[in-house]
Design an enzyme around this catalytic site. Structure first.
Site, mmCIF file in Angstrom:
data_model
loop_
_atom_site.group_PDB
_atom_site.id
_atom_site.type_symbol
_atom_site.label_atom_id
_atom_site.label_comp_id
_atom_site.label_asym_id
_atom_site.label_seq_id
_atom_site.Cartn_x
_atom_site.Cartn_y
_atom_site.Cartn_z
ATOM 1 N N CYS A 1 4.631 -3.317 -0.043
ATOM 2 C CA CYS A 1 3.265 -2.835 0.208
ATOM 3 C C CYS A 1 2.238 -3.429 -0.771
ATOM 4 O O CYS A 1 1.818 -4.560 -0.596
ATOM 5 C CB CYS A 1 3.266 -1.321 0.160
ATOM 6 S SG CYS A 1 1.954 -0.631 1.161
ATOM 7 N N HIS B 1 8.415 1.458 2.778
ATOM 8 C CA HIS B 1 8.937 2.303 1.693
ATOM 9 C C HIS B 1 10.173 3.023 2.224
ATOM 10 O O HIS B 1 10.798 2.570 3.185
ATOM 11 C CB HIS B 1 7.874 3.342 1.290
ATOM 12 C CG HIS B 1 6.583 2.750 0.836
ATOM 13 N ND1 HIS B 1 6.456 2.101 -0.374
ATOM 14 C CD2 HIS B 1 5.368 2.695 1.432
ATOM 15 C CE1 HIS B 1 5.198 1.684 -0.514
ATOM 16 N NE2 HIS B 1 4.529 2.021 0.567
HETATM 17 N N1 GLN Z 1 -3.199 0.428 -1.762
HETATM 18 C C1 GLN Z 1 -2.626 -0.437 -0.725
HETATM 19 C C2 GLN Z 1 -3.001 0.026 0.689
HETATM 20 O O1 GLN Z 1 -3.464 1.127 0.872
HETATM 21 C C3 GLN Z 1 -1.110 -0.433 -0.862
HETATM 22 C C4 GLN Z 1 -0.506 0.918 -0.524
HETATM 23 C C5 GLN Z 1 0.965 0.970 -0.893
HETATM 24 O O2 GLN Z 1 1.409 0.262 -1.800
HETATM 25 N N2 GLN Z 1 1.732 1.886 -0.204
HETATM 26 O O3 GLN Z 1 -2.773 -0.750 1.638
#
Ligand code: GLN
Length: 278
Positions: A100, A212
């Site tokens: 992510c 995740h």
């Molecule tokens: N902040 C980034 C987004 O909202 C990554 C989010 C994350 O790492 N789950 O896309």
């Protein structure tokens, strides 16, 4: 001749800043699967106190997810010689799993919902843009078929089946790929941008994903691929991992597919998600 104890060093990117979504589970999974096999393993935080030499010293890199603000703090630090060391590692084929926020920073840039564009390392040919804080986040279960050529072939060889990853996505940013392979094809969920059916990216031996879960406990064969790839690169030998008893993970994967009303069938050898009518 005494048997050599194989050893691996796991580099964990900015643990204090990029662990918002539980991706530390990926580090723990690799660590345990090494220990269960009698390998030596240690975890090195690759954070603000780390040096370029620390980055060069690791055999596997794990990067987790983060909120926009933390990503900006990371990129203030991951510059110059440290950025160069990271680039060299990935270009040299060091295996890694980047979830992510991490792959967003390995791309050309990430435009957060508020504030300035965050310039990335440009290692992965991709860009990510958050469409604004009033837009729906991409949140939910994720099932993808691995389509990245080398990884799919390696995983099929290791597992004897078409590799599917099961996970959970939670991101605002939407990622568009340039000249880089997608990690996979979305079978259930949204993936990179909810439009083009792609999920993640794969470059050299770096796995980039929005999944995740954490990813590795749900897909332990990916952890084994990272370990095996890291060992082969480090020792320059065709090391083959002995299998572990992953019965619980297999049941959990089957339970998730059932909960999602997803059956994986093959039509013209193309895996499709078949959602039941209910
Ligand atoms: N902040 C980034 C987004 O909202 C990554 C989010 C994350 O790492 N789950 O896309």
């Amino acid at each position: 001749m005494t048997a050599q104890v194989l050893e691996l060093t796991i580099g964990w990117l900015y643990p204090k800043l990029m662990s918002t979504y539980g991706d530390r589970g990926n580090v723990i999974t690799i660590e345990r699967r090494c220990q269960w096999r009698g390998f030596g393993v240690k975890v090195v935080p690759l954070d603000q106190d780390a040096t370029p030499a620390d980055i060069r010293s690791v055999d596997i890199i794990v990067g987790g997810g983060a909120q926009d603000r933390q990503q900006e703090l990371v990129m203030r630090d991951l510059q110059g010689a440290k950025a160069e060391a990271m680039r060299e590692k990935i270009e040299a084929g060091t295996p890694g799993v980047f979830t992510c926020g991490s792959p967003q920073l390995l791309g050309h840039y990430y435009e957060p919902s508020v504030g300035q564009r965050i310039e990335g390392l440009g290692i992965l040919d991709l860009v990510s843009v958050h469409p604004g804080e009033n837009t729906q986040r991409c949140i939910g279960n994720l099932v993808i078929e691995v389509t990245a050529t080398k990884l799919a072939s390696d995983l099929k060889e290791m597992t004897g089946m078409t590799p599917y990853l099961i996970g959970f996505e939670n991101h605002g940013g939407r990622t568009r790929l340039g000249n880089v392979e997608a990690l996979g094809r979305v079978v259930y969920g949204l993936g990179n941008n909810g439009e083009d059916g792609s999920e993640g990216a794969f470059y050299q031996n770096a796995i980039a994903t929005y999944s995740h879960g954490p990813l590795l406990p749900k897909n332990p064969f990916v952890a084994d691929w990272l370990i095996q790839t890291g060992l082969r690169l480090k020792y320059q030998q065709p090391i083959q991992l002995s299998p572990l008893d992953d019965e619980l993970a297999v049941y959990a994967r089957q339970a998730m597919l059932k909960r999602l009303n997803v059956q994986i069938t093959a039509v013209d050898n193309q895996p499709v998600a078949v959602k039941s009518a209910s």
